[in-house]
Design an enzyme around this catalytic site. Sequence first.
Site, PDB file in Angstrom:
ATOM      1  N   HIS A  74       0.810  -1.211   0.000  1.00  0.00           N
ATOM      2  CA  HIS A  74       0.000   0.000   0.000  1.00  0.00           C
ATOM      3  C   HIS A  74       0.845   1.264   0.000  1.00  0.00           C
ATOM      4  CE1 HIS A  74      -3.326  -2.778   1.657  1.00  0.00           C
ATOM      5  NE2 HIS A  74      -3.413  -2.665   0.345  1.00  0.00           N
ATOM      6  N   HIS A  86      -7.956  -8.229  -7.907  1.00  0.00           N
ATOM      7  CA  HIS A  86      -8.295  -9.103  -6.776  1.00  0.00           C
ATOM      8  C   HIS A  86      -8.515  -8.191  -5.560  1.00  0.00           C
ATOM      9  CE1 HIS A  86      -6.092 -11.646  -9.614  1.00  0.00           C
ATOM     10  NE2 HIS A  86      -6.723 -12.679  -9.093  1.00  0.00           N
ATOM     11  N   ASP A  92     -13.451 -13.317 -12.558  1.00  0.00           N
ATOM     12  CA  ASP A  92     -12.024 -13.559 -12.701  1.00  0.00           C
ATOM     13  C   ASP A  92     -11.319 -12.236 -12.994  1.00  0.00           C
ATOM     14  OD1 ASP A  92      -9.464 -14.234 -13.438  1.00  0.00           O
ATOM     15  OD2 ASP A  92     -10.050 -15.744 -14.914  1.00  0.00           O
ATOM     16  N   ASP A 106      -3.071  -8.505  -7.490  1.00  0.00           N
ATOM     17  CA  ASP A 106      -2.758  -8.948  -6.135  1.00  0.00           C
ATOM     18  C   ASP A 106      -3.491 -10.257  -5.830  1.00  0.00           C
ATOM     19  OD1 ASP A 106      -2.198  -9.097  -3.428  1.00  0.00           O
ATOM     20  OD2 ASP A 106      -3.680  -7.595  -2.860  1.00  0.00           O
TER      21      ASP A 106
END
Length: 280
Positions: A19, A42, A143, A164
């Site tokens: 982050h 993700h 997906d 990620d």
Amino acid sequence: MLSYRHSFHAGNHADVLKHTVQSLIIESLKEKEKPFLYLDTHAGAGRYLLNSEQAERTGEHQEGIARVWDCPDLPEAMAPYINVVRQLNTNGNLRYYPGSPLIARELLRPQDSLQLTELHPSDYPLLRTEFSKDDRARVARGDGYQQLKAKLPPVSRRALVLIDPPYEIKTDYQAVVEGIAEGYKRFATGVYALWYPVVLRQQIKRMVHALEETGIRRILQIELAVRPDNSHRGMTASGMIVINPPWKLEVQMAEILPWLHGKLVPEGTGHTALNWIVPE
């Protein structure tokens, strides 16, 4: 498999590194008035309760965000990221941790947009609820790698793509390379940020070699290890691989990495790394 839940790991040392890099890229993109897309393949649940049963079972945030969020000597470049954490915890107690989509939401401008994808049946409804009132955001269940085909290039021709995955299965290490290659074919000027865990170093070496084989240029690697590499079970390090990084990112991380390592690994084990996998 869909067994991975980030709520067990939220706010750990890997999140702090990820982050930090994410926020630095966003702040650099904001230096131009033109809007950009934040695409998260993700996305997870959005925010995490650090005194939940899952988080308390591992306690990983105690050796991650808890060690840096109220430091008086915080590097200036980390302030946007840490301020998001502080905004979620205004009473001075560390109860909540923002996932990458929430950090993006707080840092993006009105003209920017978010495309968030999550497949997990428990996390997707939480993510959708979190962003239900944000007109800039589109939340999809599916997906995430397919979004690299469906949503690129963006209309603005500017984007940060965060990849990620949970790396639940070994093929994830190849899937991320294939996903990046697909996205890059459609949108070669975007910023791609790939997070990876170091469980077995050989897996990372193979992934890096596969990235080199794509022919993509300007690939920067940023890594922070809390323990030396070993063959035992468990993550010893994590990293970010950034394609087309903003020009300031390398200099910023050269300053931040030693500070982060000192705070997150006070015993001095592990290492940091900042190098070009493929230069210009």
